[in-house]
Design a protein around this motif. Structure first.
Motif, PDB file in Angstrom:
ATOM      1  N   ARG A  35       0.828  -1.205   0.000  1.00  0.00           N
ATOM      2  CA  ARG A  35       0.000   0.000   0.000  1.00  0.00           C
ATOM      3  C   ARG A  35       0.866   1.259   0.000  1.00  0.00           C
ATOM      4  NH1 ARG A  35      -3.204  -1.400   3.853  1.00  0.00           N
ATOM      5  NH2 ARG A  35      -2.056  -0.384   5.542  1.00  0.00           N
ATOM      6  N   ASP A  36       1.968   1.227   0.762  1.00  0.00           N
ATOM      7  CA  ASP A  36       2.898   2.358   0.778  1.00  0.00           C
ATOM      8  C   ASP A  36       3.537   2.550  -0.599  1.00  0.00           C
ATOM      9  OD1 ASP A  36       2.371   2.800   3.449  1.00  0.00           O
ATOM     10  OD2 ASP A  36       4.145   1.723   4.170  1.00  0.00           O
ATOM     11  N   ALA A  37       3.879   1.447  -1.247  1.00  0.00           N
ATOM     12  CA  ALA A  37       4.493   1.534  -2.575  1.00  0.00           C
ATOM     13  C   ALA A  37       3.498   2.090  -3.594  1.00  0.00           C
ATOM     14  CB  ALA A  37       4.986   0.156  -3.016  1.00  0.00           C
ATOM     15  N   LEU A  38       2.235   1.720  -3.441  1.00  0.00           N
ATOM     16  CA  LEU A  38       1.208   2.232  -4.342  1.00  0.00           C
ATOM     17  C   LEU A  38       1.012   3.733  -4.132  1.00  0.00           C
ATOM     18  CD1 LEU A  38      -0.833   1.347  -6.494  1.00  0.00           C
ATOM     19  CD2 LEU A  38      -2.502   1.016  -4.655  1.00  0.00           C
ATOM     20  N   ALA A  39       1.050   4.170  -2.876  1.00  0.00           N
ATOM     21  CA  ALA A  39       0.930   5.603  -2.588  1.00  0.00           C
ATOM     22  C   ALA A  39       2.121   6.366  -3.168  1.00  0.00           C
ATOM     23  CB  ALA A  39       0.837   5.833  -1.077  1.00  0.00           C
ATOM     24  N   ALA A  40       3.312   5.757  -3.113  1.00  0.00           N
ATOM     25  CA  ALA A  40       4.504   6.390  -3.690  1.00  0.00           C
ATOM     26  C   ALA A  40       4.350   6.543  -5.199  1.00  0.00           C
ATOM     27  CB  ALA A  40       5.744   5.561  -3.365  1.00  0.00           C
ATOM     28  N   GLN A  41       3.775   5.538  -5.844  1.00  0.00           N
ATOM     29  CA  GLN A  41       3.526   5.630  -7.286  1.00  0.00           C
ATOM     30  C   GLN A  41       2.475   6.699  -7.572  1.00  0.00           C
ATOM     31  OE1 GLN A  41       2.483   1.878  -9.102  1.00  0.00           O
ATOM     32  NE2 GLN A  41       1.940   2.823 -11.049  1.00  0.00           N
ATOM     33  N   ARG A  42       1.484   6.790  -6.712  1.00  0.00           N
ATOM     34  CA  ARG A  42       0.432   7.801  -6.875  1.00  0.00           C
ATOM     35  C   ARG A  42       1.020   9.213  -6.807  1.00  0.00           C
ATOM     36  NH1 ARG A  42      -2.502   6.354  -2.668  1.00  0.00           N
ATOM     37  NH2 ARG A  42      -3.662   4.755  -3.801  1.00  0.00           N
ATOM     38  N   ARG A  43       2.015   9.411  -5.942  1.00  0.00           N
ATOM     39  CA  ARG A  43       2.643  10.731  -5.831  1.00  0.00           C
ATOM     40  C   ARG A  43       3.441  11.107  -7.076  1.00  0.00           C
ATOM     41  NH1 ARG A  43       2.972   8.821  -0.534  1.00  0.00           N
ATOM     42  NH2 ARG A  43       5.096   8.026  -0.702  1.00  0.00           N
ATOM     43  N   ARG A  44       3.665  10.149  -7.937  1.00  0.00           N
ATOM     44  CA  ARG A  44       4.416  10.399  -9.167  1.00  0.00           C
ATOM     45  C   ARG A  44       3.525  10.403 -10.408  1.00  0.00           C
ATOM     46  NH1 ARG A  44       7.668   8.148  -5.392  1.00  0.00           N
ATOM     47  NH2 ARG A  44       9.883   8.748  -5.381  1.00  0.00           N
ATOM     48  N   MET A  45       2.213  10.360 -10.195  1.00  0.00           N
ATOM     49  CA  MET A  45       1.296  10.439 -11.329  1.00  0.00           C
ATOM     50  C   MET A  45       1.428  11.781 -12.039  1.00  0.00           C
ATOM     51  SD  MET A  45      -2.446   8.813 -10.535  1.00  0.00           S
ATOM     52  CE  MET A  45      -3.038   9.676 -12.000  1.00  0.00           C
ATOM     53  N   PRO A  46       1.223  11.816 -13.346  1.00  0.00           N
ATOM     54  CA  PRO A  46       1.212  13.110 -14.049  1.00  0.00           C
ATOM     55  C   PRO A  46      -0.006  13.924 -13.633  1.00  0.00           C
ATOM     56  CG  PRO A  46       0.500  11.346 -15.504  1.00  0.00           C
ATOM     57  CD  PRO A  46       0.992  10.676 -14.259  1.00  0.00           C
ATOM     58  N   TRP A  47       0.087  15.235 -13.800  1.00  0.00           N
ATOM     59  CA  TRP A  47      -1.007  16.137 -13.442  1.00  0.00           C
ATOM     60  C   TRP A  47      -1.700  16.643 -14.701  1.00  0.00           C
ATOM     61  CZ3 TRP A  47       1.519  19.887  -9.309  1.00  0.00           C
ATOM     62  CH2 TRP A  47       1.917  19.123  -8.195  1.00  0.00           C
ATOM     63  N   MET A  48      -2.963  17.001 -14.529  1.00  0.00           N
ATOM     64  CA  MET A  48      -3.755  17.561 -15.620  1.00  0.00           C
ATOM     65  C   MET A  48      -4.144  18.995 -15.266  1.00  0.00           C
ATOM     66  SD  MET A  48      -7.518  16.384 -16.957  1.00  0.00           S
ATOM     67  CE  MET A  48      -8.377  17.403 -15.744  1.00  0.00           C
ATOM     68  N   VAL A  49      -3.866  19.926 -16.147  1.00  0.00           N
ATOM     69  CA  VAL A  49      -4.230  21.325 -15.902  1.00  0.00           C
ATOM     70  C   VAL A  49      -5.747  21.479 -15.980  1.00  0.00           C
ATOM     71  CG1 VAL A  49      -3.996  23.707 -16.676  1.00  0.00           C
ATOM     72  CG2 VAL A  49      -2.059  22.145 -16.864  1.00  0.00           C
ATOM     73  N   VAL A  50      -6.325  22.161 -15.011  1.00  0.00           N
ATOM     74  CA  VAL A  50      -7.750  22.481 -15.048  1.00  0.00           C
ATOM     75  C   VAL A  50      -7.898  23.805 -15.781  1.00  0.00           C
ATOM     76  CG1 VAL A  50      -9.806  22.962 -13.680  1.00  0.00           C
ATOM     77  CG2 VAL A  50      -8.152  21.256 -12.878  1.00  0.00           C
TER      78      VAL A  50
END
Length: 259
Positions: A35-50
């Motif tokens: 779960r910690d590793a998944l959260a670490a991957q989530r923190r590296r997701m690309p962002w989308m401009v609103v």
């Protein structure tokens, strides 16, 4: 209440029970690491401009998406179904959304990590304020006035959208719905879906992300803005459990009722 007979598991000795518990604990620890590793991957997701300028209604008038951050960098918006046509209207919001709202931890802890949680529905503010008062909910709750729910995948189903702002620019960083929403409610579950995470030194986060020593930032929800610290003679169990236990034993031996 069901009257069906429950078939009890095997009854064992304390030694056998401990062995079974340790076997399961190993799997639980592995799940925590995953779960910690998944959260670490989530923190590296690309962002989308609103790109669109969304507008909401607050108790005091019209507000923008940027206003919903309340001056913090991170924003989590839960789309709750409370509007005409939803089961329970007008006395209640959706039963599932209401169950989720009952789980929300005290917001001061999220706010201390530069994070704001908000709810949004299509009901007008007078109905939202009445509902909050009836149910004892305190989270900020806004009225959706445009295509926000459609644009962010919550027009027909609930979900949490996560945003980050850098100056005037707002980015969508994450989205979770369906059974993923079941886990939401604790301070940790919210922080784990944000781009900055829990912001503690043990986390695997991109270089330069804010991080502080674990436990040190934890506080009473009414004390984050206090100027004075707790009496230093008492050892904090979260930072020094052995010292805290020793201090507590000494206090009990002296007949002190202090905690």
């Amino acid at each position: 209440m069901s009257t069906s007979v429950v078939k009890n598991p095997k009854i064992v000795s304390p030694e056998e029970w401990l062995a079974a518990r340790n076997e399961l604990l190993a799997k639980e620890k592995q799940l925590t690491r995953e779960r910690d590793a998944l959260a670490a991957q989530r923190r590296r997701m690309p962002w989308m401009v609103v790109e669109k300028a969304y507008e909401f209604e607050a108790p005091w008038g019209k507000v923008s998406l940027l206003d919903l951050f309340e001056g913090r960098r991170q924003l989590i918006i839960y789309r709750a179904f409370f509007e005409p046509g939803v089961f329970g209207w007008p006395e209640h919001a959706c039963r599932g959304c209401s169950l989720g709202a009952d789980q929300v931890a005290h917001l001061a802890h999220l706010n201390a990590r530069d994070t704001t949680l908000a709810y949004a529905s299509r009901a007008v503010q007078k109905d939202i304020e009445r509902l909050k008062a009836r149910m004892g909910w305190e989270m900020p709750w806004y009225t959706i006035t445009d295509s926000f729910d459609t644009d962010f995948g919550v027009d027909e189903w609930h979900g949490h959208n996560v945003f980050f702002h850098d100056g005037e620019r707002v980015f969508r960083t994450y989205f979770v719905n369906s059974r993923g929403d079941e886990a939401m409610g604790t301070t940790w579950s919210y922080l784990d879906v944000t781009p900055l995470g829990r912001q503690e030194t043990w986390e695997d986060s991109p270089e330069g992300y804010p991080q502080t020593t674990p436990y040190k930032w934890w506080n009473w929800h009414d004390n984050y803005d206090a100027e004075t610290s707790p009496d230093p003679k008492w050892v904090d169990i979260t930072t020094d459990p052995e010292g805290a236990a020793s201090r507590r034993r000494d206090a009990e031996a002296k007949g002190c009722s202090c905690a």
